[in-house]
Motif scaffolding. Structure first.
Motif, mmCIF file in Angstrom:
data_model
loop_
_atom_site.group_PDB
_atom_site.id
_atom_site.type_symbol
_atom_site.label_atom_id
_atom_site.label_comp_id
_atom_site.label_asym_id
_atom_site.label_seq_id
_atom_site.Cartn_x
_atom_site.Cartn_y
_atom_site.Cartn_z
ATOM 1 N N GLU A 1 0.725 -1.253 0.196
ATOM 2 C CA GLU A 1 -0.005 0.135 -0.023
ATOM 3 C C GLU A 1 0.929 1.087 -0.068
ATOM 4 O OE1 GLU A 1 -3.602 1.732 2.651
ATOM 5 O OE2 GLU A 1 -3.490 -0.356 2.581
ATOM 6 N N LEU A 2 0.626 1.961 -0.946
ATOM 7 C CA LEU A 2 1.334 3.137 -1.167
ATOM 8 C C LEU A 2 0.521 4.542 -0.450
ATOM 9 C CD1 LEU A 2 2.816 2.542 -4.547
ATOM 10 C CD2 LEU A 2 3.969 2.053 -2.693
ATOM 11 N N GLU B 1 1.852 7.019 -5.197
ATOM 12 C CA GLU B 1 1.088 6.398 -6.307
ATOM 13 C C GLU B 1 0.925 7.407 -7.457
ATOM 14 O OE1 GLU B 1 -2.869 3.542 -7.240
ATOM 15 O OE2 GLU B 1 -2.181 4.161 -5.127
ATOM 16 N N ALA C 1 2.460 6.909 -11.108
ATOM 17 C CA ALA C 1 1.619 6.711 -12.116
ATOM 18 C C ALA C 1 1.993 7.523 -13.311
ATOM 19 C CB ALA C 1 0.123 7.030 -11.957
#
Length: 85
Positions: free
Chosen positions: A5-6, A11, A15
């Motif tokens: 879990e970031l 994240e 991305a």
């Protein structure tokens, strides 16, 4: 499979980098991990796929039309070594 879990900001940055390189975020993160591990000698480097190489060169060429043109004399030996022989 490992799941982590970031933080949302991490994240989002991952991305954005993946998109800039034309890769899926999973592929981009796998590449980061493999690169980090190959630097430590933990795993050998793998050859990049044709698609990964294409995405890499496309990202390099992005916005290259905005790079200013330099005159030919900017690439002479004298222009590189102006302050010493």
């Amino acid at each position: 499979m490992i799941q982590i879990e970031l933080r949302p900001e991490i994240e989002a940055r991952l991305a954005a980098e993946a998109q800039a390189q034309g890769l899926e975020i999973e592929t981009y993160i796998n590449n980061l991990i493999e690169r980090a591990m190959s630097k430590t000698g933990t795993i050998p480097r793998r050859r990049r796929t044709r698609e990964e190489m294409h995405a890499f060169f496309e990202a390099m060429a992005a916005h290259s039309d905005k790079i200013p043109q330099l005159p030919d004399n900017a690439f002479t030996r004298e222009s590189f070594y102006q302050d010493h022989d």
